[in-house]
Motif scaffolding. Structure first.
Motif, short mmCIF file in Angstrom:
data_model
loop_
_atom_site.label_atom_id
_atom_site.label_comp_id
_atom_site.label_asym_id
_atom_site.label_seq_id
_atom_site.Cartn_x
_atom_site.Cartn_y
_atom_site.Cartn_z
N ILE A 38 0.87 -1.20 -0.11
CA ILE A 38 0.14 0.01 -0.04
C ILE A 38 0.68 1.29 0.05
CG2 ILE A 38 -1.75 1.36 1.28
CD1 ILE A 38 -2.98 -1.35 2.13
N PRO A 39 1.71 1.30 1.01
CA PRO A 39 2.81 2.59 0.84
C PRO A 39 3.40 2.94 -0.55
CG PRO A 39 2.97 1.16 2.62
CD PRO A 39 2.42 0.52 1.85
N ARG A 40 3.47 1.73 -1.42
CA ARG A 40 4.33 2.00 -2.68
C ARG A 40 3.28 2.88 -3.72
NH1 ARG A 40 8.50 -1.19 -3.33
NH2 ARG A 40 8.29 -1.34 -5.70
N TRP A 41 2.02 3.24 -3.42
CA TRP A 41 1.27 3.97 -4.15
C TRP A 41 0.45 4.92 -3.45
CZ3 TRP A 41 -4.05 3.71 -3.82
CH2 TRP A 41 -4.45 2.52 -3.16
N PHE A 42 0.34 4.88 -2.07
CA PHE A 42 -0.71 5.68 -1.31
C PHE A 42 0.01 6.14 -0.10
CE2 PHE A 42 -4.98 5.89 1.17
CZ PHE A 42 -5.37 6.89 0.41
N LEU A 43 -0.26 5.37 1.06
CA LEU A 43 0.58 5.65 2.44
C LEU A 43 0.74 4.62 3.15
CD1 LEU A 43 -2.33 8.54 3.37
CD2 LEU A 43 0.29 9.10 2.72
N PRO A 44 1.79 5.01 4.17
CA PRO A 44 1.99 3.88 5.10
C PRO A 44 0.83 3.62 5.91
CG PRO A 44 3.82 5.53 5.02
CD PRO A 44 2.70 6.21 4.29
N VAL A 45 0.72 2.23 6.22
CA VAL A 45 -0.52 1.83 7.02
C VAL A 45 -0.21 1.02 8.07
CG1 VAL A 45 -1.11 0.05 5.49
CG2 VAL A 45 -3.03 1.06 6.96
N SER A 46 -1.03 1.05 9.28
CA SER A 46 -0.65 0.14 10.67
C SER A 46 -1.94 -0.44 10.93
CB SER A 46 0.02 1.00 11.46
OG SER A 46 -0.72 2.03 11.96
N LEU A 71 -6.01 7.04 -7.11
CA LEU A 71 -6.39 6.13 -8.48
C LEU A 71 -5.13 6.33 -9.43
CD1 LEU A 71 -10.10 6.39 -8.66
CD2 LEU A 71 -8.59 4.42 -7.25
N MET A 72 -4.47 7.51 -9.43
CA MET A 72 -3.36 7.84 -10.53
C MET A 72 -2.15 7.18 -9.88
SD MET A 72 -1.66 11.29 -11.38
CE MET A 72 -0.80 11.34 -9.74
N GLY A 73 -1.94 7.29 -8.42
CA GLY A 73 -0.82 6.44 -8.14
C GLY A 73 -0.74 5.15 -8.30
N LEU A 74 -1.96 4.48 -8.02
CA LEU A 74 -2.19 3.08 -8.12
C LEU A 74 -1.75 2.85 -9.44
CD1 LEU A 74 -3.15 0.47 -6.93
CD2 LEU A 74 -5.25 0.84 -7.35
N GLY A 75 -2.53 3.49 -10.49
CA GLY A 75 -1.99 3.16 -11.84
C GLY A 75 -0.80 3.11 -12.27
N LEU A 78 0.91 0.28 -10.65
CA LEU A 78 0.32 -1.40 -11.38
C LEU A 78 1.22 -1.49 -12.76
CD1 LEU A 78 -3.34 -1.50 -10.39
CD2 LEU A 78 -1.79 -2.80 -9.64
N ALA A 79 1.42 -0.44 -13.43
CA ALA A 79 1.91 -0.41 -14.71
C ALA A 79 3.28 -0.68 -14.56
CB ALA A 79 1.51 0.78 -15.33
N SER A 80 3.87 -0.40 -13.57
CA SER A 80 5.60 -0.41 -13.61
C SER A 80 6.16 -1.62 -12.33
CB SER A 80 6.01 1.12 -13.35
OG SER A 80 6.02 1.40 -12.07
N GLY A 81 5.40 -1.40 -11.22
CA GLY A 81 5.68 -2.35 -10.01
C GLY A 81 6.54 -1.42 -9.15
N ASP A 82 6.86 -0.16 -9.75
CA ASP A 82 7.93 0.75 -8.71
C ASP A 82 6.70 1.46 -7.60
OD1 ASP A 82 9.97 -0.04 -10.16
OD2 ASP A 82 9.75 1.76 -11.86
N ALA A 83 7.55 2.09 -6.93
CA ALA A 83 7.03 2.99 -5.80
C ALA A 83 6.84 4.27 -6.44
CB ALA A 83 7.89 2.73 -4.59
#
Length: 214
Positions: free
Chosen positions: A54-62, A145-149, A152-157
């Motif tokens: 999740i932090p790779r495209w959004f925010l750290p979560v606990s 949703l842009m960050g998720l896209g 998903l397209a690259s696998g990068d953070a």
């Protein structure tokens, strides 16, 4: 990961809808965002629910990301996981600033990819709605949703600092402007006055694209 996109085209990938609703006898506003991804549903589900991803495209979560568990996004909302049906849908409370709203995400397989539908239902706060309209939550979700896209397209953070800087760049302002306009049109579709909806969109754009004072 650098953000190199056509901002208006990417904003246009989201289909937006606003509905008026009711929960426990009180009026609500419901913002609905839908976007199609080429990734398989299992991959999208994993990106949405794996606490290491999740932090790779959004925010750290606990917290406990299971049904009945509590979660907390770093510097943002927290809440309770109300429902979790892998890999189809999950629902959570969205608790922030003393208020509670509700978010449901549903994944539909489509043509080898996935349609993500996000529904955010909030109690009606007339002054806040008049000031910002649905873009207050909608633009934020569009950015997510842009960050998720991109992920998903690259696998990068997606680098958080780069993302924040991009939002106040010319490209970022174009994205936010297109997103806010889309949410204003959705509000008009639900019955809001067009002039008021577009004025609220302009205030939303200013909120998202103004650099905070040091």
């Amino acid at each position: 990961m650098s953000i190199d996109i056509d901002p208006v085209a990417v904003a246009g990938l989201v289909t937006r809808e606003v509905r008026s609703g009711e929960r426990d006898g009180s009026p609500t506003k419901i913002a609905v965002a839908r976007r199609d991804y080429t990734a398989a549903r299992g991959d999208v589900w994993d990106a949405l629910t794996d606490p290491d991803r999740i932090p790779r495209w959004f925010l750290p979560v606990s917290g406990d990301l299971v049904e009945g568990g509590r979660y907390q996004l770093e510097g943002n909302a927290g809440g309770t996981v109300l429902r979790c049906q892998a890999p189809e849908a999950f629902a959570v409370t969205w608790e922030m600033g003393g208020g509670v709203s509700w978010v449901t995400v549903t994944l539909h397989p489509h043509d080898g990819g996935t349609v993500l539908e996000l529904v955010h239902e909030s109690p009606v706060e007339p002054e806040f709605w008049e000031q910002f309209g649905p873009g207050a939550v909608g633009v934020g979700w569009d950015l997510g949703l842009m960050g998720l896209g991109l992920h998903l397209a690259s696998g990068d953070a997606v680098d958080p600092a780069a993302a924040q800087a991009w939002t106040v760049s010319d490209e970022g302002k174009a994205f936010v402007g297109a997103s806010a306009l889309g949410w204003a049109e959705a509000a008009v579709g639900d019955g809001d006055d067009p002039a008021d909806a577009h004025a609220a969109a302009e205030r939303t754009v200013a909120f998202y694209t103004t650099v905070p004072e040091a």
